[in-house]
Design a protein around this motif. Sequence first.
Motif, PDB file in Angstrom:
ATOM      1  N   CYS A 117       0.851  -1.185   0.000  1.00 46.39           N
ATOM      2  CA  CYS A 117       0.000   0.000   0.000  1.00 46.39           C
ATOM      3  C   CYS A 117       0.887   1.235   0.000  1.00 46.39           C
ATOM      4  CB  CYS A 117      -0.939   0.027   1.199  1.00 46.39           C
ATOM      5  SG  CYS A 117      -0.203   0.609   2.745  1.00 46.39           S
ATOM      6  N   ASN A 118       0.327   2.335  -0.464  1.00 46.06           N
ATOM      7  CA  ASN A 118       1.024   3.612  -0.441  1.00 46.06           C
ATOM      8  C   ASN A 118       0.026   4.694  -0.793  1.00 46.06           C
ATOM      9  OD1 ASN A 118       3.050   5.669  -0.472  1.00 46.06           O
ATOM     10  ND2 ASN A 118       4.543   4.120  -1.111  1.00 46.06           N
ATOM     11  N   GLN A 119       0.474   5.933  -0.718  1.00 45.04           N
ATOM     12  CA  GLN A 119      -0.371   7.014  -1.186  1.00 45.04           C
ATOM     13  C   GLN A 119      -0.698   6.767  -2.651  1.00 45.04           C
ATOM     14  OE1 GLN A 119       0.947  11.130  -0.079  1.00 45.04           O
ATOM     15  NE2 GLN A 119       2.816  10.046   0.535  1.00 45.04           N
ATOM     16  N   TYR A 120      -1.878   7.224  -3.070  1.00 41.17           N
ATOM     17  CA  TYR A 120      -2.206   7.129  -4.473  1.00 41.17           C
ATOM     18  C   TYR A 120      -1.913   8.463  -5.163  1.00 41.17           C
ATOM     19  CZ  TYR A 120      -4.787   7.461  -8.760  1.00 41.17           C
ATOM     20  OH  TYR A 120      -5.112   7.680 -10.065  1.00 41.17           O
ATOM     21  N   SER A 121      -1.336   8.382  -6.335  1.00 38.94           N
ATOM     22  CA  SER A 121      -1.205   9.555  -7.193  1.00 38.94           C
ATOM     23  C   SER A 121      -1.297   9.074  -8.631  1.00 38.94           C
ATOM     24  CB  SER A 121       0.120  10.287  -6.948  1.00 38.94           C
ATOM     25  OG  SER A 121       1.200   9.531  -7.438  1.00 38.94           O
ATOM     26  N   PRO A 122      -1.804   9.904  -9.533  1.00 42.17           N
ATOM     27  CA  PRO A 122      -1.911   9.468 -10.932  1.00 42.17           C
ATOM     28  C   PRO A 122      -0.571   9.077 -11.543  1.00 42.17           C
ATOM     29  CG  PRO A 122      -3.240  11.419 -10.549  1.00 42.17           C
ATOM     30  CD  PRO A 122      -2.416  11.209  -9.306  1.00 42.17           C
ATOM     31  N   SER A 123       0.502   9.707 -11.072  1.00 42.05           N
ATOM     32  CA  SER A 123       1.828   9.391 -11.618  1.00 42.05           C
ATOM     33  C   SER A 123       2.416   8.130 -11.005  1.00 42.05           C
ATOM     34  CB  SER A 123       2.791  10.556 -11.360  1.00 42.05           C
ATOM     35  OG  SER A 123       2.992  10.730  -9.969  1.00 42.05           O
ATOM     36  N   GLY A 124       1.801   7.659  -9.924  1.00 45.09           N
ATOM     37  CA  GLY A 124       2.340   6.465  -9.272  1.00 45.09           C
ATOM     38  C   GLY A 124       3.470   6.738  -8.314  1.00 45.09           C
ATOM     39  N   THR A 125       3.803   8.013  -8.138  1.00 47.16           N
ATOM     40  CA  THR A 125       4.902   8.356  -7.243  1.00 47.16           C
ATOM     41  C   THR A 125       4.369   8.706  -5.864  1.00 47.16           C
ATOM     42  OG1 THR A 125       4.825  10.681  -7.918  1.00 47.16           O
ATOM     43  CG2 THR A 125       6.298   9.210  -9.142  1.00 47.16           C
ATOM     44  N   SER A 126       5.245   8.582  -4.874  1.00 43.70           N
ATOM     45  CA  SER A 126       4.874   8.893  -3.493  1.00 43.70           C
ATOM     46  C   SER A 126       6.103   9.346  -2.738  1.00 43.70           C
ATOM     47  CB  SER A 126       4.274   7.657  -2.815  1.00 43.70           C
ATOM     48  OG  SER A 126       4.072   7.886  -1.442  1.00 43.70           O
ATOM     49  N   ASP A 127       5.909  10.282  -1.808  1.00 47.84           N
ATOM     50  CA  ASP A 127       7.038  10.677  -0.964  1.00 47.84           C
ATOM     51  C   ASP A 127       7.111   9.811   0.292  1.00 47.84           C
ATOM     52  OD1 ASP A 127       5.503  13.753   0.380  1.00 47.84           O
ATOM     53  OD2 ASP A 127       4.793  11.672   0.251  1.00 47.84           O
ATOM     54  N   TRP A 128       6.280   8.794   0.378  1.00 47.85           N
ATOM     55  CA  TRP A 128       6.401   7.788   1.431  1.00 47.85           C
ATOM     56  C   TRP A 128       7.128   6.584   0.832  1.00 47.85           C
ATOM     57  CZ3 TRP A 128       0.803   7.464   3.878  1.00 47.85           C
ATOM     58  CH2 TRP A 128       0.528   8.673   4.511  1.00 47.85           C
ATOM     59  N   ALA A 129       8.089   6.065   1.566  1.00 46.90           N
ATOM     60  CA  ALA A 129       8.845   4.920   1.074  1.00 46.90           C
ATOM     61  C   ALA A 129       7.935   3.689   0.956  1.00 46.90           C
ATOM     62  CB  ALA A 129      10.006   4.613   2.009  1.00 46.90           C
ATOM     63  N   TRP A 130       8.242   2.871  -0.031  1.00 40.99           N
ATOM     64  CA  TRP A 130       7.507   1.614  -0.179  1.00 40.99           C
ATOM     65  C   TRP A 130       7.973   0.645   0.892  1.00 40.99           C
ATOM     66  CZ3 TRP A 130       3.519   1.017  -3.487  1.00 40.99           C
ATOM     67  CH2 TRP A 130       3.373   2.003  -4.468  1.00 40.99           C
ATOM     68  N   GLY A 131       7.083   0.198   1.695  1.00 37.90           N
ATOM     69  CA  GLY A 131       7.423  -0.741   2.756  1.00 37.90           C
ATOM     70  C   GLY A 131       7.493  -2.162   2.227  1.00 37.90           C
ATOM     71  N   GLN A 132       7.702  -3.068   3.142  1.00 39.35           N
ATOM     72  CA  GLN A 132       7.726  -4.485   2.781  1.00 39.35           C
ATOM     73  C   GLN A 132       6.311  -4.934   2.479  1.00 39.35           C
ATOM     74  OE1 GLN A 132       9.691  -6.864   5.679  1.00 39.35           O
ATOM     75  NE2 GLN A 132       9.492  -8.775   4.528  1.00 39.35           N
ATOM     76  N   GLY A 133       6.129  -5.580   1.365  1.00 33.12           N
ATOM     77  CA  GLY A 133       4.809  -6.036   0.991  1.00 33.12           C
ATOM     78  C   GLY A 133       4.430  -7.316   1.701  1.00 33.12           C
ATOM     79  N   THR A 134       3.270  -7.799   1.365  1.00 29.62           N
ATOM     80  CA  THR A 134       2.811  -9.077   1.897  1.00 29.62           C
ATOM     81  C   THR A 134       2.475  -9.976   0.719  1.00 29.62           C
ATOM     82  OG1 THR A 134       1.281 -10.111   3.469  1.00 29.62           O
ATOM     83  CG2 THR A 134       0.399  -8.305   2.144  1.00 29.62           C
TER      84      THR A 134
END
Length: 120
Positions: free
Chosen positions: A97-114
Amino acid sequence: VQLQASGGGLVQYGGSLRLSCVAYGSIFSVFSPKDMGWYRQVPGKERELVARITSGGGTEYRDSVKGRFTISRNNSKKTVYLQMNSLKPEDTADYYCNQYSPSGTSDWAWGQGTLVTVSS
């Protein structure tokens, strides 16, 4: 902000799982206005948006999961959920999960997924 997804596992075709993602280190006033998304990635392929939820609770889904997946959020817990029903082998992936943006970018780091694995 650290994003921690959990709830994945091995499930048979047609089964269900509920994923959770907590935004550790965020506070209510930071998390609640954010549109959030659940994404998934298969090795060798690009990450794709599965579902998103606006700050007001509006939702959108990719066509392949419509009617099977439900995204929700609890702002007081700074948590986003993904209820996945009628799972198919093609849903097998690492989920993030992460912030949503149309560009797919986020200033929150991508954490470990499940990891979700659906057996046929």
